[in-house]
Scaffold this motif. Structure first.
Motif, mmCIF file in Angstrom:
data_model
loop_
_atom_site.group_PDB
_atom_site.id
_atom_site.type_symbol
_atom_site.label_atom_id
_atom_site.label_comp_id
_atom_site.label_asym_id
_atom_site.label_seq_id
_atom_site.Cartn_x
_atom_site.Cartn_y
_atom_site.Cartn_z
ATOM 1 N N ASP A 76 -4.815 16.184 -99.784
ATOM 2 C CA ASP A 76 -3.930 15.107 -99.301
ATOM 3 C C ASP A 76 -2.705 14.733 -100.142
ATOM 4 O O ASP A 76 -1.759 14.181 -99.594
ATOM 5 C CB ASP A 76 -4.703 13.796 -99.087
ATOM 6 N N PHE A 77 -2.722 14.945 -101.459
ATOM 7 C CA PHE A 77 -1.686 14.384 -102.323
ATOM 8 C C PHE A 77 -0.795 15.470 -102.942
ATOM 9 O O PHE A 77 -1.102 15.983 -104.023
ATOM 10 C CB PHE A 77 -2.313 13.552 -103.442
ATOM 11 N N PRO A 78 0.333 15.826 -102.293
ATOM 12 C CA PRO A 78 1.212 16.866 -102.844
ATOM 13 C C PRO A 78 1.806 16.514 -104.196
ATOM 14 O O PRO A 78 1.952 17.382 -105.057
ATOM 15 C CB PRO A 78 2.304 17.016 -101.774
ATOM 16 N N GLU A 79 2.131 15.243 -104.402
ATOM 17 C CA GLU A 79 2.697 14.841 -105.694
ATOM 18 C C GLU A 79 1.689 15.038 -106.822
ATOM 19 O O GLU A 79 2.033 15.453 -107.919
ATOM 20 C CB GLU A 79 3.154 13.371 -105.654
ATOM 21 N N VAL A 80 0.430 14.741 -106.520
ATOM 22 C CA VAL A 80 -0.631 14.910 -107.520
ATOM 23 C C VAL A 80 -0.836 16.393 -107.820
ATOM 24 O O VAL A 80 -0.983 16.788 -108.985
ATOM 25 C CB VAL A 80 -1.955 14.275 -107.031
ATOM 26 N N SER A 81 -0.833 17.214 -106.784
ATOM 27 C CA SER A 81 -1.031 18.653 -106.995
ATOM 28 C C SER A 81 0.067 19.226 -107.887
ATOM 29 O O SER A 81 -0.190 20.085 -108.732
ATOM 30 C CB SER A 81 -1.074 19.396 -105.655
ATOM 31 N N LYS A 82 1.287 18.734 -107.704
ATOM 32 C CA LYS A 82 2.399 19.198 -108.544
ATOM 33 C C LYS A 82 2.261 18.684 -109.969
ATOM 34 O O LYS A 82 2.472 19.428 -110.928
ATOM 35 C CB LYS A 82 3.728 18.736 -107.949
ATOM 36 N N ALA A 83 1.880 17.426 -110.115
ATOM 37 C CA ALA A 83 1.789 16.799 -111.438
ATOM 38 C C ALA A 83 0.776 17.478 -112.345
ATOM 39 O O ALA A 83 0.983 17.575 -113.555
ATOM 40 C CB ALA A 83 1.443 15.318 -111.287
ATOM 41 N N VAL A 84 -0.329 17.961 -111.768
ATOM 42 C CA VAL A 84 -1.374 18.587 -112.588
ATOM 43 C C VAL A 84 -1.317 20.113 -112.541
ATOM 44 O O VAL A 84 -2.168 20.782 -113.110
ATOM 45 C CB VAL A 84 -2.783 18.099 -112.172
ATOM 46 N N SER A 85 -0.301 20.643 -111.852
ATOM 47 C CA SER A 85 -0.167 22.101 -111.694
ATOM 48 C C SER A 85 -1.437 22.707 -111.098
ATOM 49 O O SER A 85 -1.969 23.707 -111.591
ATOM 50 C CB SER A 85 0.157 22.768 -113.039
#
Length: 217
Positions: A66-75
């Motif tokens: 659900d969270f694209p920003e989170v996926s990017k933040a943690v690589s």
């Protein structure tokens, strides 16, 4: 590379998401989807950071639900989007082109839409009722999978399709003969003391199916 066995995290009265994930990793799980509902993004981000460190420790891949920003933040290795989440195309603008993005589908029309959006894999389901999801889509059942996968073959779609929703070990032979790439499970592994044996048996069945498909192609 889309693994054939996906674990979708859940918390219980006695087990947190991170505890459940670590137990599955110790048991041999290699594809972990962090699925946290009804929590703010800041909370999900902190859980994702910890989950990512666990996955690195066990050489596993982390998928964020659900969270694209989170996926990017943690690589994270991947991102999974439900039917009511933002489009895959929009999420890719946020998360980037390197990340693997999967999307949920309930019908062949959903599946066509996911293909058009540029999904890397599709989670097709649910097989049967599952208490891990509040807004459950209509149950597909074994006949539904057979019908949809026949449509997939006729359409020439080749991306991996994963069965989801209330799946047990005993379901694998019937599901895999339809041409599915693999399965996603949750409750049959969460907090189970014999999770290692369960994972070994499921991987054995999945690999047997893959070998049979290769020999017959």
């Amino acid at each position: 590379m889309i693994d054939q066995l996906h674990y979708i995290s859940q918390s219980t009265e006695n087990t947190s998401h991170l505890e459940a994930i670590e137990q599955v990793l110790q048991a041999g799980g290699k594809w972990i989807q962090l699925r946290v509902k009804d929590q703010p993004e800041t909370t999900v981000l902190e859980l994702a950071k910890a989950a990512n460190e666990l996955c690195k420790k066990f050489a596993a891949r982390l998928i964020i639900n659900d969270f694209p920003e989170v996926s990017k933040a943690v690589s994270a290795y991947g991102l999974h989007l439900g039917l009511n989440d933002m489009s895959i195309a929009k999420a890719r603008l946020i998360a980037g082109n390197k990340i693997k993005i999967g999307g949920t589908a309930n019908t062949f029309a959903d599946l066509q839409k996911r293909v058009a959006e540029g999904a890397d894999y599709i989670g097709l389901g649910p097989l049967r009722f599952t208490s891990t999801k509040k807004n459950l889509s209509p149950v597909i059942g074994f006949e539904g999978y057979a019908k949809i996968m026949e449509q997939v073959k006729k359409s020439g779609f080749t991306l991996p399709i994963i069965a989801i929703g209330g799946i047990t070990e005993a379901d694998l032979p019937e599901l895999l003969k339809t041409g599915l790439h693999g399965v996603a499970v949750s409750g049959i592994l969460t907090g189970k003391t014999d999770a290692e044996n369960r994972i070994k048996r499921m991987y054995s069945e999945l690999q047997k199916h893959q070998l049979s498909t290769t020999l017959n192609s």
